[in-house]
Design a protein around this motif. Structure first.
Motif, PDB file in Angstrom:
ATOM      1  N   LEU A 254       0.339  -0.971  -0.109  1.00  0.00           N
ATOM      2  CA  LEU A 254       0.200  -0.145   0.305  1.00  0.00           C
ATOM      3  C   LEU A 254       1.125   1.648   0.181  1.00  0.00           C
ATOM      4  O   LEU A 254       0.546   2.189  -0.685  1.00  0.00           O
ATOM      5  N   LEU A 255       1.539   0.821   0.587  1.00  0.00           N
ATOM      6  CA  LEU A 255       2.585   1.779   1.065  1.00  0.00           C
ATOM      7  C   LEU A 255       3.577   2.864  -0.963  1.00  0.00           C
ATOM      8  O   LEU A 255       3.706   4.052  -1.266  1.00  0.00           O
ATOM      9  N   LEU A 256       3.997   1.839  -1.616  1.00  0.00           N
ATOM     10  CA  LEU A 256       3.876   1.791  -2.483  1.00  0.00           C
ATOM     11  C   LEU A 256       3.651   2.166  -3.596  1.00  0.00           C
ATOM     12  O   LEU A 256       3.302   3.209  -4.100  1.00  0.00           O
ATOM     13  N   VAL A 257       1.867   1.755  -3.261  1.00  0.00           N
ATOM     14  CA  VAL A 257       0.800   2.445  -4.932  1.00  0.00           C
ATOM     15  C   VAL A 257       0.693   3.538  -3.741  1.00  0.00           C
ATOM     16  O   VAL A 257      -0.020   4.480  -5.066  1.00  0.00           O
ATOM     17  N   GLN A 258       0.351   3.984  -2.429  1.00  0.00           N
ATOM     18  CA  GLN A 258       0.119   4.988  -2.716  1.00  0.00           C
ATOM     19  C   GLN A 258       1.088   6.023  -3.225  1.00  0.00           C
ATOM     20  O   GLN A 258       0.839   7.495  -3.299  1.00  0.00           O
ATOM     21  N   ALA A 259       2.550   5.648  -2.694  1.00  0.00           N
ATOM     22  CA  ALA A 259       3.629   6.826  -3.572  1.00  0.00           C
ATOM     23  C   ALA A 259       3.399   6.660  -4.835  1.00  0.00           C
ATOM     24  O   ALA A 259       4.167   8.149  -4.645  1.00  0.00           O
ATOM     25  N   LYS A 260       3.655   6.117  -5.515  1.00  0.00           N
ATOM     26  CA  LYS A 260       3.821   6.151  -6.662  1.00  0.00           C
ATOM     27  C   LYS A 260       2.485   6.012  -8.110  1.00  0.00           C
ATOM     28  O   LYS A 260       2.733   6.850  -8.658  1.00  0.00           O
ATOM     29  N   THR A 261       1.272   5.979  -7.197  1.00  0.00           N
ATOM     30  CA  THR A 261      -0.408   6.199  -8.338  1.00  0.00           C
ATOM     31  C   THR A 261      -1.038   6.407  -8.184  1.00  0.00           C
ATOM     32  O   THR A 261      -2.170   6.910  -9.158  1.00  0.00           O
ATOM     33  N   MET A 262      -1.492   6.593  -6.485  1.00  0.00           N
ATOM     34  CA  MET A 262      -2.493   7.294  -6.046  1.00  0.00           C
ATOM     35  C   MET A 262      -2.481   8.424  -6.502  1.00  0.00           C
ATOM     36  O   MET A 262      -3.699   9.150  -6.706  1.00  0.00           O
ATOM     37  N   THR A 263      -1.207   9.528  -6.830  1.00  0.00           N
ATOM     38  CA  THR A 263      -1.530  10.931  -7.561  1.00  0.00           C
ATOM     39  C   THR A 263      -2.250  11.017  -8.386  1.00  0.00           C
ATOM     40  O   THR A 263      -2.462  12.223  -9.283  1.00  0.00           O
ATOM     41  N   LEU A 264      -2.223   9.718  -9.812  1.00  0.00           N
ATOM     42  CA  LEU A 264      -2.305   9.864 -10.982  1.00  0.00           C
ATOM     43  C   LEU A 264      -4.281   9.948 -10.723  1.00  0.00           C
ATOM     44  O   LEU A 264      -4.795   9.775 -11.339  1.00  0.00           O
ATOM     45  N   LEU A 265      -4.464   9.553 -10.039  1.00  0.00           N
ATOM     46  CA  LEU A 265      -6.227   9.365  -9.318  1.00  0.00           C
ATOM     47  C   LEU A 265      -6.892  11.029  -8.788  1.00  0.00           C
ATOM     48  O   LEU A 265      -7.671  11.334  -7.837  1.00  0.00           O
ATOM     49  N   THR A 266      -5.793  11.695  -8.475  1.00  0.00           N
ATOM     50  CA  THR A 266      -5.873  13.323  -8.097  1.00  0.00           C
ATOM     51  C   THR A 266      -7.782  13.726  -8.688  1.00  0.00           C
ATOM     52  O   THR A 266      -7.305  13.626  -9.925  1.00  0.00           O
ATOM     53  N   LEU A 267      -8.620  14.110  -7.785  1.00  0.00           N
ATOM     54  CA  LEU A 267     -10.033  15.349  -8.492  1.00  0.00           C
ATOM     55  C   LEU A 267      -9.818  16.039  -7.767  1.00  0.00           C
ATOM     56  O   LEU A 267     -10.163  16.671  -6.628  1.00  0.00           O
ATOM     57  N   GLU A 268      -9.446  17.749  -8.359  1.00  0.00           N
ATOM     58  CA  GLU A 268      -9.771  18.484  -7.793  1.00  0.00           C
ATOM     59  C   GLU A 268      -8.928  18.880  -6.418  1.00  0.00           C
ATOM     60  O   GLU A 268      -9.384  19.282  -5.653  1.00  0.00           O
ATOM     61  N   GLY A 269      -7.699  18.148  -6.430  1.00  0.00           N
ATOM     62  CA  GLY A 269      -6.666  18.090  -5.614  1.00  0.00           C
ATOM     63  C   GLY A 269      -6.527  17.556  -4.761  1.00  0.00           C
ATOM     64  O   GLY A 269      -5.649  17.983  -3.736  1.00  0.00           O
ATOM     65  N   ILE A 270      -7.416  16.410  -4.666  1.00  0.00           N
ATOM     66  CA  ILE A 270      -7.646  15.311  -3.137  1.00  0.00           C
ATOM     67  C   ILE A 270      -7.507  14.374  -3.957  1.00  0.00           C
ATOM     68  O   ILE A 270      -7.649  14.412  -4.739  1.00  0.00           O
ATOM     69  N   THR A 271      -5.921  14.249  -2.897  1.00  0.00           N
ATOM     70  CA  THR A 271      -5.968  12.025  -3.364  1.00  0.00           C
ATOM     71  C   THR A 271      -6.094  11.580  -2.709  1.00  0.00           C
ATOM     72  O   THR A 271      -5.813  11.781  -1.087  1.00  0.00           O
ATOM     73  N   PRO A 272      -6.404  10.402  -2.615  1.00  0.00           N
ATOM     74  CA  PRO A 272      -7.337   9.355  -1.580  1.00  0.00           C
ATOM     75  C   PRO A 272      -6.290   9.362  -0.920  1.00  0.00           C
ATOM     76  O   PRO A 272      -4.933   8.882  -1.669  1.00  0.00           O
ATOM     77  N   ASP A 273      -5.909   8.990   0.488  1.00  0.00           N
ATOM     78  CA  ASP A 273      -4.807   8.367   1.089  1.00  0.00           C
ATOM     79  C   ASP A 273      -5.575   6.744   1.507  1.00  0.00           C
ATOM     80  O   ASP A 273      -6.464   6.356   2.610  1.00  0.00           O
ATOM     81  N   LEU A 274      -5.275   5.453   1.124  1.00  0.00           N
ATOM     82  CA  LEU A 274      -4.558   4.716   1.229  1.00  0.00           C
ATOM     83  C   LEU A 274      -4.402   3.698   2.347  1.00  0.00           C
ATOM     84  O   LEU A 274      -5.082   3.179   3.362  1.00  0.00           O
ATOM     85  N   LEU A 275      -3.288   4.439   2.897  1.00  0.00           N
ATOM     86  CA  LEU A 275      -2.799   4.548   4.708  1.00  0.00           C
ATOM     87  C   LEU A 275      -3.509   4.785   5.009  1.00  0.00           C
ATOM     88  O   LEU A 275      -3.457   3.583   6.488  1.00  0.00           O
TER      89      LEU A 275
END
Length: 122
Positions: A14-35
């Motif tokens: 989850l740490l790697l997914v959050q750091a590398k890919t979750m920025t691609l899912l940013t919507l209006e400046g809000i990034t989901p935080d899996l951690l």
């Protein structure tokens, strides 16, 4: 001990997914935080005292991987773990003059109360 190894493996993934890919899912400046979601799940499953060190470690590792301000994610993940387990513990065991309600309120309803209290904070 084996469940903690599973937690460690899942935390790293989850740490790697959050750091590398979750920025691609940013919507209006809000990034989901899996951690945060993972730390809350740990707090609900294991209790707040077990989840707090996990939250601190996961947050610190995230700060080191991303180069963010060191300690900020560690603090937020630790606080998330504490608050997720705190209300359930108070409802179950009581606190101060408040009696415990473990016998009167089923476990599923206690978690519903915790979710309601968290929604009220927003």
């Amino acid at each position: 001990m084996s469940r903690h190894l599973k937690y460690l493996f899942l935390s790293i993934v989850l740490l790697l997914v959050q750091a590398k890919t979750m920025t691609l899912l940013t919507l209006e400046g809000i990034t989901p935080d899996l951690l945060v979601i993972w730390v809350v799940i740990l707090a609900l499953k294991e209790g707040q005292l077990t989840a707090m060190p996990w939250g601190f470690g996961i947050g610190l590792a995230f700060d080191l991987i991303t180069g963010n301000f060191l300690g900020l994610s560690a603090l937020t993940k630790t606080v998330a773990a504490f608050t997720a387990g705190y209300f359930f513990d108070v409802i179950t065991n009581g606190f101060g003059a408040m009696p415990d309600y473990a016998a009167q309120i089923p476990v599923q309803d206690r978690w519903a109360i915790v979710a309601y209290l968290r929604a009220l904070r927003r």
